[in-house]
Scaffold this motif. Structure first.
Motif, mmCIF file in Angstrom:
data_model
loop_
_atom_site.group_PDB
_atom_site.id
_atom_site.type_symbol
_atom_site.label_atom_id
_atom_site.label_comp_id
_atom_site.label_asym_id
_atom_site.label_seq_id
_atom_site.Cartn_x
_atom_site.Cartn_y
_atom_site.Cartn_z
ATOM 1 N N PHE A 1 0.829 -1.200 0.000
ATOM 2 C CA PHE A 1 0.000 0.000 0.000
ATOM 3 C C PHE A 1 0.869 1.257 0.000
ATOM 4 O O PHE A 1 0.671 2.160 -0.808
ATOM 5 N N THR A 2 1.834 1.309 0.924
ATOM 6 C CA THR A 2 2.621 2.532 1.101
ATOM 7 C C THR A 2 3.783 2.656 0.121
ATOM 8 O O THR A 2 4.214 3.763 -0.186
ATOM 9 N N GLY A 3 4.313 1.527 -0.322
ATOM 10 C CA GLY A 3 5.457 1.551 -1.224
ATOM 11 C C GLY A 3 6.773 1.894 -0.538
ATOM 12 O O GLY A 3 7.774 2.118 -1.216
ATOM 13 N N VAL A 4 6.806 1.926 0.790
ATOM 14 C CA VAL A 4 8.045 2.257 1.503
ATOM 15 C C VAL A 4 8.920 1.023 1.640
ATOM 16 O O VAL A 4 8.430 -0.102 1.615
ATOM 17 N N PRO A 5 10.230 1.219 1.790
ATOM 18 C CA PRO A 5 11.127 0.072 1.974
ATOM 19 C C PRO A 5 10.856 -0.636 3.300
ATOM 20 O O PRO A 5 10.514 0.007 4.303
ATOM 21 N N GLU A 6 11.020 -1.932 3.294
ATOM 22 C CA GLU A 6 10.796 -2.725 4.493
ATOM 23 C C GLU A 6 11.663 -2.217 5.636
ATOM 24 O O GLU A 6 12.840 -1.920 5.456
ATOM 25 N N GLY A 7 11.056 -2.062 6.805
ATOM 26 C CA GLY A 7 11.756 -1.612 7.996
ATOM 27 C C GLY A 7 11.827 -0.105 8.165
ATOM 28 O O GLY A 7 12.164 0.387 9.238
ATOM 29 N N SER A 8 11.483 0.657 7.123
ATOM 30 C CA SER A 8 11.642 2.118 7.180
ATOM 31 C C SER A 8 10.614 2.790 8.084
ATOM 32 O O SER A 8 10.799 3.954 8.451
ATOM 33 N N THR A 9 9.549 2.104 8.438
ATOM 34 C CA THR A 9 8.517 2.710 9.288
ATOM 35 C C THR A 9 8.467 2.065 10.667
ATOM 36 O O THR A 9 7.519 2.274 11.413
ATOM 37 N N ASP A 10 9.496 1.290 11.010
ATOM 38 C CA ASP A 10 9.557 0.720 12.357
ATOM 39 C C ASP A 10 9.690 1.853 13.361
ATOM 40 O O ASP A 10 10.097 2.970 13.022
ATOM 41 N N GLY A 11 9.362 1.562 14.604
ATOM 42 C CA GLY A 11 9.422 2.592 15.633
ATOM 43 C C GLY A 11 8.323 3.602 15.428
ATOM 44 O O GLY A 11 7.157 3.245 15.356
ATOM 45 N N GLU A 12 8.683 4.886 15.305
ATOM 46 C CA GLU A 12 7.691 5.949 15.116
ATOM 47 C C GLU A 12 7.626 6.429 13.672
ATOM 48 O O GLU A 12 6.919 7.381 13.364
ATOM 49 N N GLY A 13 8.333 5.787 12.772
ATOM 50 C CA GLY A 13 8.350 6.183 11.373
ATOM 51 C C GLY A 13 7.004 6.098 10.690
ATOM 52 O O GLY A 13 6.765 6.768 9.689
ATOM 53 N N TRP A 14 6.108 5.294 11.245
ATOM 54 C CA TRP A 14 4.773 5.137 10.669
ATOM 55 C C TRP A 14 4.008 6.447 10.613
ATOM 56 O O TRP A 14 3.242 6.681 9.691
ATOM 57 N N SER A 15 4.196 7.321 11.606
ATOM 58 C CA SER A 15 3.375 8.533 11.672
ATOM 59 C C SER A 15 3.649 9.470 10.499
ATOM 60 O O SER A 15 2.775 10.255 10.120
ATOM 61 N N GLU A 16 4.835 9.387 9.909
ATOM 62 C CA GLU A 16 5.152 10.230 8.751
ATOM 63 C C GLU A 16 4.337 9.827 7.527
ATOM 64 O O GLU A 16 4.261 10.580 6.561
ATOM 65 N N MET A 17 3.722 8.648 7.581
ATOM 66 C CA MET A 17 2.894 8.184 6.469
ATOM 67 C C MET A 17 1.488 8.786 6.522
ATOM 68 O O MET A 17 0.731 8.682 5.581
ATOM 69 N N PHE A 18 1.141 9.402 7.661
ATOM 70 C CA PHE A 18 -0.176 10.010 7.828
ATOM 71 C C PHE A 18 -0.165 11.425 7.282
ATOM 72 O O PHE A 18 0.861 12.114 7.339
ATOM 73 N N HIS A 19 -1.310 11.874 6.818
ATOM 74 C CA HIS A 19 -1.451 13.261 6.388
ATOM 75 C C HIS A 19 -1.080 14.159 7.576
ATOM 76 O O HIS A 19 -1.485 13.882 8.714
ATOM 77 N N PRO A 20 -0.316 15.236 7.337
ATOM 78 C CA PRO A 20 0.104 16.100 8.450
ATOM 79 C C PRO A 20 -1.052 16.596 9.321
ATOM 80 O O PRO A 20 -0.901 16.733 10.535
#
Length: 167
Positions: A49-68
Motif C-alpha cells: 500500500f505505502t510503497g516504503v522500503p521494508e523496515g523504514s517505518t519501524d518505531g515511530e516512522g509510521w506517523s510520517e505516512m499520515f497526512h500532516p
C-alpha cells in the motif's frame, strides 16, 4: 504435539512463519507493536500500500505516512491507548504508494497475558477511502436537497399567503 514442544525454537519459528503467512494472505494491512508502542511488524499489505522500503517505518516512522493534518489526533489517541490499555481507533489519511492520501481506519487491540499485562498490540488499517468520499457526496447532496425543499416550502407558503389575501 505436547506443551513442551511449543517452547522449542523450531516450534516458535514455525508459529512465526504461520502467523506471517496468515497476515500476508489477509486483504488487510496488519501491524503490531511492543507493549510500549514501538512498531516492529507490518505485513506485506503495508508495504504494498505505502510503497516504503521494508523496515523504514519501524518505531515511530509510521506517523510520517499520515497526512500532516491527521497526525496530532492519531498520536493523541495512540498515546491514550498505550497509557490506558483501551483499544485504539482513528480515521486518518494514509499516504499511498501513488503519493495520494487515502482515508483509512486504524484499529488496534492489546494482546494480554493471563495477568492482564499487555504483551503487544495487534492492529489493522482498513482502506475506507471510497466509503468516506461517498459519505461526503451524500452529505453535500443532503444539504442541497434540504435547501431546495426549504425553497419549495417558502414558495408554497407565499402562494398560500397570496391566496388568503385575495379572498
Amino acid at each position: 504435539m505436547n506443551s513442551d514442544s511449543l517452547a522449542t525454537p523450531n516450534a516458535l519459528q514455525d508459529g512465526d512463519a504461520l502467523f506471517r503467512s496468515i497476515a500476508d494472505a489477509m486483504p488487510q494491512i496488519i501491524w503490531s507493536t511492543l507493549p510500549d508502542g514501538y512498531h516492529d511488524y507490518y505485513n506485506r499489505g503495508w508495504y504494498e500500500f505505502t510503497g516504503v522500503p521494508e523496515g523504514s517505518t519501524d518505531g515511530e516512522g509510521w506517523s510520517e505516512m499520515f497526512h500532516p493534518d491527521d497526525q496530532p489526533e492519531a498520536w493523541r489517541r495512540w498515546r491514550n491507548s498505550l497509557a490506558s490499555g483501551d483499544p485504539y481507533e482513528v480515521e486518518y489519511r494514509l499516504r499511498h504508494r501513488s503519493g495520494e492520501y487515502r482515508w483509512t481506519l486504524g484499529r488496534a487491540n492489546p494482546l494480554r497475558d493471563e495477568n492482564g499485562r499487555i504483551l503487544r498490540w495487534i492492529g489493522t488499517c482498513t482502506d475506507i477511502h471510497e466509503a468516506k468520499l461517498q459519505a461526503e457526496r451524500n452529505e453535500v447532496l443532503s444539504r442541497e436537497l434540504s435547501h431546495r425543499i426549504k425553497n419549495i416550502f417558502a414558495v408554497i407558503g407565499g402562494l398560500i399567503a397570496m391566496g388568503t389575501r385575495l379572498h
